[in-house]
Design an enzyme around this catalytic site. Structure first.
Site, PDB file in Angstrom:
ATOM      1  CE  LYS A 148      -2.037   3.127   1.811  1.00 46.34           C
ATOM      2  NZ  LYS A 148      -1.836   4.513   1.336  1.00 46.34           N
ATOM      3  N   GLY A 181       6.337   5.193   8.278  1.00 43.14           N
ATOM      4  CA  GLY A 181       5.530   6.403   8.223  1.00 43.14           C
ATOM      5  C   GLY A 181       5.617   7.152   9.528  1.00 43.14           C
ATOM      6  CD  GLU A 216      12.549   0.951  10.171  1.00 49.41           C
ATOM      7  OE1 GLU A 216      13.010   2.013  10.623  1.00 49.41           O
ATOM      8  OE2 GLU A 216      13.110  -0.140  10.302  1.00 49.41           O
ATOM      9  CB  CYS A 230      12.651   8.946   8.608  1.00 47.70           C
ATOM     10  SG  CYS A 230      13.808   7.911   7.709  1.00 47.70           S
ATOM     11  CD  GLU A 240       9.398  13.101  11.394  1.00 48.49           C
ATOM     12  OE1 GLU A 240       8.223  12.712  11.468  1.00 48.49           O
ATOM     13  OE2 GLU A 240      10.324  12.405  10.948  1.00 48.49           O
TER      14      GLU A 240
END
Ligand code: NAP
Length: 481
Positions: free
Chosen positions: A174, A227, A249, A283, A384
């Site tokens: 996906k 994500g 992750e 990330c 973030e």
């Protein structure tokens, strides 16, 4: 570009209700293609197909050597089609064309690497006694749901699809709604290279509609998710209900420590790359730049000079060094941190400009920003941002640097810039993060484990560590008496 369909059970199909959505070029705001919008019914079809393919042994019963050969053919195709794939990826994700090209090569490397591991990773234990033996048999975990983000679309897909296939799993991929195109290309290549029907399925669509049903369904044995922390938290909880093997992750707020004894130029260049690479939508971005007090003023000045050299523009223009953000929505989020930074008392040391080319007027560009004199308690140091916003924080000594570096809910990556090898090792060991770079920023070799401590995730990807996420270890005890 033609309308794009779902790939289920070896066939290109429309979503059951015929709905589609647009995928947008972030540099121009133009629609690239319309893509099928999968919902629960489509997820059900994909799960059934993957389950059947697994239970019938269409892939798990294929000898590892043959699985490896197919993975190598996929790698070869990625190499040979790298130019077209890079152009597509660059357009869909707003990535610099050169970076997209590198991603395709790395994706190919991923398939090559896991082809090797498919035939070399077994298990062994010494015989428990003279009349007994234990065999350790790695078996595929079963049906795997692979849910990926938009920042490295093809690479993240490859990072999950390659080990899943190497292990003998069947999978449902996906991709993120913003960047569905390269995942469909990967499925096309895999099918053309002879991957049996139902082994790899691709559901394009939105997370809550196309992704959530995969995480809930008991017919799915494993979830590998990359994500945000927020979505990862939900996925971890839901997946636990059915005891799925889960890899998460997630995000980060990685520290980048510059000591006074560092090679100054390399440290400045690396620190800037660490947060401005791919517009900070990484990330592991080193978005907190911690600088030793004695070189602090000079370093801030040099970082600003470095940022001033960035050239925002169209990702396919070879002169461009910074492209657009992924979407208008994301740009609004990144922009909100300008206000947080100011309100919390940080000093805006640098703010670049966005392109003036009228063709890019509808693109989602955002300038590079440097906040100096940041305190680690400020929102710009804790959350973030996932954009080109650097927070520079001064520190007095090594202990304080380590304390600031670790004062975060995250623990994905860190960079340490120093010429003192003892300090490099000491600080690397003291930082609670899954990846520590010494005198570098952002390399991620395919052989080495990748993943986070704390809220940056659960489990590891890449190398043999990434393969384990898709394997169950079985012990067979033989009584030889
Ligand atoms: P995201 O919003 O969490 O989405 C990631 C994926 O999850 C997308 O495919 C998304 O679908 C899907 N999703 C959303 N809600 C879902 C649900 N309820 N159930 C199942 N799937 C769902 O993250 P993103 O904005 O795409 O990516 C940015 C984040 O990824 C950042 O936090 C970044 O740090 C992290 N990241 C981590 C790593 C790492 O290696 N640790 C690497 C790259 C990125 P839709 O997009 O279609 O809604």
């Amino acid at each position: 570009m033609d309308d794009q369909r779902l790939y289920i059970d070896g066939a290109w199909v429309e979503a059951q209700d015929g709905e589609t959505f647009a995928t947008i070029d972030p540099a121009t705001g133009e629609e690239i293609a319309r893509v099928a919008r999968a919902r629960a019914g489509d997820a059900d079809r994909a799960i059934a197909a993957a389950r059947r393919a697994f239970d019938e042994g269409r892939w798990s019963a294929v000898p590892p050597r043959e699985r490896a050969a197919l993975l190598r053919r996929i790698a070869h195709r990625l190499h040979t089609e790298a130019d077209e794939l890079a152009r597509l990826e660059s357009r869909d994700a707003g990535k610099l064309l050169a970076d997209a090209r590198e991603d395709v090569e790395e994706a190919a490397e991923m398939f090559d690497h896991y082809a090797g591991l498919a035939t070399s990773e077994g298990g062994e234990v010494p015989p428990p006694g003279p009349d007994a033996m234990s065999l350790v048999v790695p078996e595929p975990v079963g049906v795997a749901a692979l849910i990926t983000p938009w920042n490295f679309p093809l690479l993240m897909a490859a990072q999950k699809v390659a080990p899943a296939l190497a292990a003998g799993c069947t999978a449902i991929l996906k991709p993120a709604e913003q960047t569905p195109l390269s995942a469909l290309e990967l499925a096309r290549i895999a099918a053309e290279e002879g991957l049996p029907d139902g082994v790899l399925n691709v559901l394009t669509g939105f997370g809550p509609e196309a992704g959530a049903p995969l995480v809930e369904d008991p017919r799915v044995d494993a979830v590998s998710f990359t994500g945000s922390e927020a979505v990862g938290r939900v996925i971890g909880r839901v997946a636990a209900e059915t005891f799925k093997r889960t890899t998460l992750e997630l995000g980060g707020k990685s520290p980048n420590l510059v000591f006074a004894d560092a090679d100054f130029e390399a440290a400045i260049e690396g620190s800037a790359l660490g947060v401005f690479f791919h517009q900070g939508q990484v990330c592991s971005a080193g978005s907190r730049v911690l600088v030793e007090q004695t070189i602090y003023d000079t370093a801030v000045e040099a970082l600003c000079a470095q940022a001033a050299e960035l050239r925002l523009g169209h990702p396919a223009d070879p002169e461009t060094t910074m492209g657009p953000l992924i979407s208008a929505e994301h740009r609004a989020k990144v922009n909100s941190y300008l206000e947080h930074g100011r309100a919390d008392g940080a000093r805006l040391a640098h703010m670049g400009t966005v392109p003036t080319d009228p063709k890019l007027a509808n693109g989602f560009f955002f300038p590079p920003v440097i906040f100096a004199d940041v305190d680690n308690t400020m929102r710009i140091a804790r959350e973030e941002i996932f954009g080109p916003v650097m927070a520079v924080i001064p520190f007095g000594d090594e202990d304080e640097a380590i304390a600031i570096a670790n004062d975060t809910p995250y623990g994905l990556a860190a960079a340490v810039w120093t010429t003192d090898v003892k300090r490099a090792v000491r600080v690397s060991r003291a930082i609670r993060a899954g990846v520590v770079w010494v005198n570098d920023s952002q390399p991620a070799p395919v052989e080495a484990p990748w993943g986070g401590f704390k809220a940056s995730g659960v489990g590891r990807e890449l190398g043999r560590y990434g393969l384990r996420a898709f394997q169950e270890l079985k012990q067979i005890y033989l009584n030889l008496e």
